[in-house]
Design an enzyme around this catalytic site. Structure first.
Site, short mmCIF file in Angstrom:
data_model
loop_
_atom_site.label_atom_id
_atom_site.label_comp_id
_atom_site.label_asym_id
_atom_site.label_seq_id
_atom_site.Cartn_x
_atom_site.Cartn_y
_atom_site.Cartn_z
N HIS A 141 1.87 20.59 4.73
CA HIS A 141 1.75 22.06 4.65
C HIS A 141 2.68 22.77 5.66
O HIS A 141 3.37 23.72 5.32
CB HIS A 141 0.32 22.52 4.90
CG HIS A 141 -0.71 21.81 4.05
ND1 HIS A 141 -0.43 21.34 2.79
CD2 HIS A 141 -2.00 21.49 4.28
CE1 HIS A 141 -1.51 20.77 2.28
NE2 HIS A 141 -2.48 20.85 3.17
N ASP A 179 1.22 19.39 -3.07
CA ASP A 179 0.91 19.98 -1.76
C ASP A 179 0.28 21.31 -2.14
O ASP A 179 0.99 22.22 -2.57
CB ASP A 179 2.18 20.20 -0.95
CG ASP A 179 1.86 20.76 0.42
OD1 ASP A 179 1.03 21.70 0.48
OD2 ASP A 179 2.42 20.30 1.42
N HIS A 180 -1.03 21.42 -2.02
CA HIS A 180 -1.68 22.58 -2.64
C HIS A 180 -1.23 23.91 -2.00
O HIS A 180 -1.38 24.97 -2.58
CB HIS A 180 -3.21 22.45 -2.64
CG HIS A 180 -3.87 22.74 -1.32
ND1 HIS A 180 -3.92 21.85 -0.29
CD2 HIS A 180 -4.49 23.86 -0.87
CE1 HIS A 180 -4.55 22.39 0.73
NE2 HIS A 180 -4.92 23.62 0.42
#
Ligand code: BG6
Length: 488
Positions: free
Chosen positions: A247, A184-185
């Site tokens: 996010h 999950d960047h």
């Protein structure tokens, strides 16, 4: 989380290497890590996809992409070191021949560069190929190369709880949990990592970080752009799966979790899972009051979008966390595309003062304190408070205490993918999502998807509005309103 240590030399094999993620994020990140001396020179990249490139075509295209997208630009000298370790193997992941070709290439690189059989397998393909790749890696013997093996899985991880469970099942047949790095960047962003540092490196916030002092929390992930050229993907996904399930919920866990017992992957992820478990699962009846979805005005006119599409490009949800710390404190979360500005922020709205002291003065009300953590852009933190306006009268104005990353630390923070790739090469999974975390997150999202399947359409909104009217109604029902992230 890892201290800066240099990982072992390894080969990063990127599946789906002709896509945007490789050229815009992954390879620029690897280039920057090498330019800063954070990974060994021998680190090698092998891209694979169906496009018929040679090593040279691939590397030339990547050099241009790095020049366009990287915070550190390649020079002839850095390229001489970096470019020679870029390789390409054309092929289709459903074709058995690919695995033999890969094996030959990787063995040759091990011999030449001393990469010792160490591998990062990076799945940047369409999600439907994730199980195919994991299974082929397991069955082809490619995982028996004598070094460590790590698998990176891009999002979306499943499209609902049952598909996520199924995918976890396939991956775990070939990889142990500590070999699986679900990206999950957002977790690689400096400002997101700072949420934990801010909470647990300062003694003054933790005592007030609970239902006794916090009135409610707002989390916003807003973009001003539309779907651009990703409509074919986005149509089937929508805002809730694209950003909400990952996010937004990740930001929520970091804000709401208990202090972990240690600064390590399991301790931190255990606490995050506890938060997700405590998030109330809404019933279909609840959903009509606590969820709002929207679609930006011209969405249906976008290329590759159905002209009667009901895909949401905006979602707002009121979440409840049923535990001792947060009982009764609503968390309002929202995300959307084509909104008035790009802004990701967490706003902690504290309770109002218990008693208005200033009788017989001009003061009629005092704004409650708001702590705003700006994740991006204009990264920083501000705290509003009331102060006396100078003059003979008692009058209160709301002002800001302000911290700005760029002012204090300068610009040029590493990109999220730099941190995440480095951690993966070092075997540190703290900033990656564990299987139980993913499944808990889907448990929260699934009832909303079910509710939407029953019909109805998202309300439209223009690019000057913060979502559809239903999003404002959702929060107005509680006598509150959304913060405008442009307010400073
Ligand atoms: C991605 C989503 O995960 O995050 C995109 O798939 C979105 O739709 C992007 O645009 C936003 O990332 P960032 O880092 O620009 O906030």
């Amino acid at each position: 989380m890892a201290v800066a240590r240099i990982p072992d030399p390894c080969i990063i094999v990127i599946f789906g290497a002709s896509g945007d993620l490789t050229s815009r994020k992954l390879v620029p990140a690897l280039h920057n890590l090498q330019a800063e001396g954070l990974i060994p020179d021998e680190t090698s990249i092998v891209g694979t996809a169906r496009t018929n490139y040679s090593d040279n075509d691939f590397s030339t295209e990547l050099r241009e992409a790095i020049a366009d997208h990287s915070r550190i630009l390649p020079t002839d000298q850095t390229w001489a070191d970096f470019g020679r370790d870029i390789h390409y193997v054309p092929g289709d992941v459903t074709d058995e021949g690919l695995w033999d070709d890969l094996k030959a290439k990787l063995t040759a690189i091990d011999a030449e560069r001393g990469t010792d059989g160490n591998r990062v397998w990076y799945m940047a393909t369409l999600p439907r190929f994730f199980p195919v790749i994991a299974e082929a890696l397991g069955k082809s013997g490619l995982l028996d190369s004598g070094g460590w093996q790590r698998l990176v899985v891009e999002k979306p991880f499943g499209t609902d709880l049952s598909s996520a469970r199924e995918l976890n099942g396939v991956l775990s047949a070939y990889f142990a949990e500590d070999q699986i790095f679900r990206i999950d960047h957002y977790l690689g962003k400096e400002t997101v990592q700072n949420l934990l540092v801010f909470r647990f490196a300062n003694a003054i916030f933790e005592p007030i970080w609970n239902r006794r002092y916090v009135d409610h929390v707002q989390i916003t992930v807003a973009e001003d752009i539309g779907v651009e050229d990703r409509a074919a993907f986005y149509e089937a996904i929508g805002a809730l799966r694209d950003v909400g399930q990952n996010h937004l919920l990740q930001l929520l866990t970091l804000i709401a979790m208990e202090p972990p017992v240690a600064w390590d992957a399991d301790a931190i992820r255990n606490e995050k899972v506890q938060v997700l478990k405590a998030v109330r699962r809404w019933s279909a009846d609840d959903c009509s009051n606590v969820v709002a979805r929207g679609q930006y005005e011209d969405y249906r006119a976008e290329k590759n979008v159905d002209d009667s599409s009901s895909t949401e490009t905006f979602v707002a949800i009121k979440l409840a966390i049923d535990n001792w710390r947060w009982a009764g404190v609503p968390f309002y979360v929202r995300t959307g595309k084509k909104l008035p500005s790009k802004a990701t922020e967490v706003a902690i709205h504290f309770q109002k003062v218990p008693h208005l002291l200033f009788a017989h003065t001009a003061v009629e009300k005092i704004d409650p304190n708001v702590l705003v953590i700006r994740v991006q852009p204009d990264e920083g933190i501000s705290l509003t408070f009331g102060t006396k306006v100078p003059g003979p009268e008692v009058n209160v104005a709301t002002v800001d205490m302000e911290f700005d990353y760029e002012t204090d630390f300068g610009s040029g923070s590493p990109e999220a993918y730099e941190r995440l790739l480095l951690d993966c090469m070092n075997g540190d999974a703290t900033l990656f999502t564990r299987s139980d975390e993913i499944e808990q997150a889907w448990e929260i999202i699934d009832p909303i998807l079910d509710f939407w399947r029953k019909g109805g359409r998202p309300g439209t909104y223009s690019s000057s509005e913060w979502g559809p009217e239903s999003a404002h109604e959702l929060i107005r029902r509680d006598d509150r309103q959304w913060r405008d992230p442009r307010t400073r």
